[in-house]
Design a protein around this motif. Sequence first.
Motif, PDB file in Angstrom:
ATOM      1  N   LEU A 189       0.824  -1.206   0.000  1.00 39.04           N
ATOM      2  CA  LEU A 189       0.000   0.000   0.000  1.00 39.04           C
ATOM      3  C   LEU A 189       0.860   1.257   0.000  1.00 39.04           C
ATOM      4  O   LEU A 189       0.586   2.220  -0.738  1.00 39.04           O
ATOM      5  N   VAL A 190       1.924   1.248   0.784  1.00 39.23           N
ATOM      6  CA  VAL A 190       2.826   2.409   0.830  1.00 39.23           C
ATOM      7  C   VAL A 190       3.497   2.602  -0.516  1.00 39.23           C
ATOM      8  O   VAL A 190       3.641   3.737  -1.013  1.00 39.23           O
ATOM      9  N   GLU A 191       3.923   1.490  -1.133  1.00 40.94           N
ATOM     10  CA  GLU A 191       4.585   1.598  -2.433  1.00 40.94           C
ATOM     11  C   GLU A 191       3.619   2.139  -3.483  1.00 40.94           C
ATOM     12  O   GLU A 191       3.987   2.995  -4.308  1.00 40.94           O
ATOM     13  N   ASN A 192       2.359   1.668  -3.458  1.00 39.27           N
ATOM     14  CA  ASN A 192       1.370   2.177  -4.400  1.00 39.27           C
ATOM     15  C   ASN A 192       1.103   3.661  -4.177  1.00 39.27           C
ATOM     16  O   ASN A 192       0.981   4.452  -5.133  1.00 39.27           O
ATOM     17  N   ASP A 194       3.117   5.809  -2.851  1.00 38.97           N
ATOM     18  CA  ASP A 194       4.311   6.549  -3.260  1.00 38.97           C
ATOM     19  C   ASP A 194       4.348   6.726  -4.769  1.00 38.97           C
ATOM     20  O   ASP A 194       4.696   7.806  -5.273  1.00 38.97           O
ATOM     21  N   ASP A 195       3.976   5.687  -5.488  1.00 33.20           N
ATOM     22  CA  ASP A 195       3.921   5.796  -6.949  1.00 33.20           C
ATOM     23  C   ASP A 195       2.887   6.840  -7.375  1.00 33.20           C
ATOM     24  O   ASP A 195       3.127   7.642  -8.300  1.00 33.20           O
ATOM     25  N   LYS A 196       1.719   6.831  -6.731  1.00 31.83           N
ATOM     26  CA  LYS A 196       0.690   7.805  -7.066  1.00 31.83           C
ATOM     27  C   LYS A 196       1.152   9.231  -6.775  1.00 31.83           C
ATOM     28  O   LYS A 196       0.897  10.168  -7.552  1.00 31.83           O
ATOM     29  N   LEU A 197       1.830   9.405  -5.658  1.00 31.62           N
ATOM     30  CA  LEU A 197       2.337  10.741  -5.322  1.00 31.62           C
ATOM     31  C   LEU A 197       3.351  11.218  -6.340  1.00 31.62           C
ATOM     32  O   LEU A 197       3.346  12.408  -6.736  1.00 31.62           O
ATOM     33  N   THR A 201       2.882  14.434  -8.685  1.00 29.23           N
ATOM     34  CA  THR A 201       3.895  15.507  -8.679  1.00 29.23           C
ATOM     35  C   THR A 201       4.344  15.841 -10.103  1.00 29.23           C
ATOM     36  O   THR A 201       4.483  17.025 -10.479  1.00 29.23           O
ATOM     37  N   ARG A 202       4.598  14.787 -10.916  1.00 29.80           N
ATOM     38  CA  ARG A 202       4.993  15.037 -12.302  1.00 29.80           C
ATOM     39  C   ARG A 202       3.865  15.745 -13.061  1.00 29.80           C
ATOM     40  O   ARG A 202       4.126  16.643 -13.866  1.00 29.80           O
ATOM     41  N   HIS A 203       2.624  15.352 -12.792  1.00 31.69           N
ATOM     42  CA  HIS A 203       1.493  15.986 -13.475  1.00 31.69           C
ATOM     43  C   HIS A 203       1.375  17.457 -13.114  1.00 31.69           C
ATOM     44  O   HIS A 203       1.150  18.329 -13.993  1.00 31.69           O
ATOM     45  N   VAL A 204       1.561  17.742 -11.812  1.00 33.35           N
ATOM     46  CA  VAL A 204       1.478  19.149 -11.370  1.00 33.35           C
ATOM     47  C   VAL A 204       2.585  19.973 -12.017  1.00 33.35           C
ATOM     48  O   VAL A 204       2.363  21.111 -12.466  1.00 33.35           O
ATOM     49  N   LYS A 205       3.770  19.420 -12.072  1.00 29.73           N
ATOM     50  CA  LYS A 205       4.883  20.152 -12.682  1.00 29.73           C
ATOM     51  C   LYS A 205       4.613  20.409 -14.158  1.00 29.73           C
ATOM     52  O   LYS A 205       4.929  21.480 -14.693  1.00 29.73           O
TER      53      LYS A 205
END
Length: 220
Positions: A189-192, A194-197, A201-205
């Motif tokens: 769950l943490v890895e998923n 982290d991937d979503k975050l 982040t890339r989308h926001v940038k």
Amino acid sequence: AATQPWLLMYDATCQAAHEVAEKIQERNRCQRNGESATKLNVAIRSSLQSLKERIDQLKDLLLRAVSTHQITQLEGDRRQNLVDDLLTRHRQLQASYKNEGPEPDVIRSSLMTGGVKRGVTNPWLLEEPEETRGLGFDDIRQQQRRIIQEQDAGLDALSSIISRQKQMGQEIGNELDEQNEIIDDLTSLVENTDDKLRNQTRHVKLVDKKSTSCGRKLPP
């Protein structure tokens, strides 16, 4: 307390050994004084044979008593040591009779002290253990059965404790397996997350970059 037949027979056998030693000593005195010792030699030979038969009978009765659990194994071992001592004394008396061993008074002293190696006085006069003193064969057999039953009950209790501990160990092992599965799920769950975050982040940038570029094309 009543004395068991075996012990009575043992006492009588020890007394017979003393009497043989005294006869040999008397025979030796006669020989030193030049007197005839023929009758004494005949009596000694007969007494030695009778003594051996008594010892053999003690051995047979002891074996029967141990095999039928009429006495404890510890008491059986103690009595076997006494019989072994008698056999040794018989051999010493035979050697003394043939003038191949020590004087009978030395043998008698050894008999009375039980030998240096034992370090006890009158070994055949040792009292029976308190647990069996005054008991008949049937009573001793019942006592042995009771002891065995108590030992069996103790073994059953020990087996029950071991079984419970084994069950507890299995339950602890199962709980650890469940905890490990929960930890694995949390890790995934943490890895998923982290991937979503990272994707967000890339989308926001990317959106911010496009917004900046569009702002430069607007007229002043």
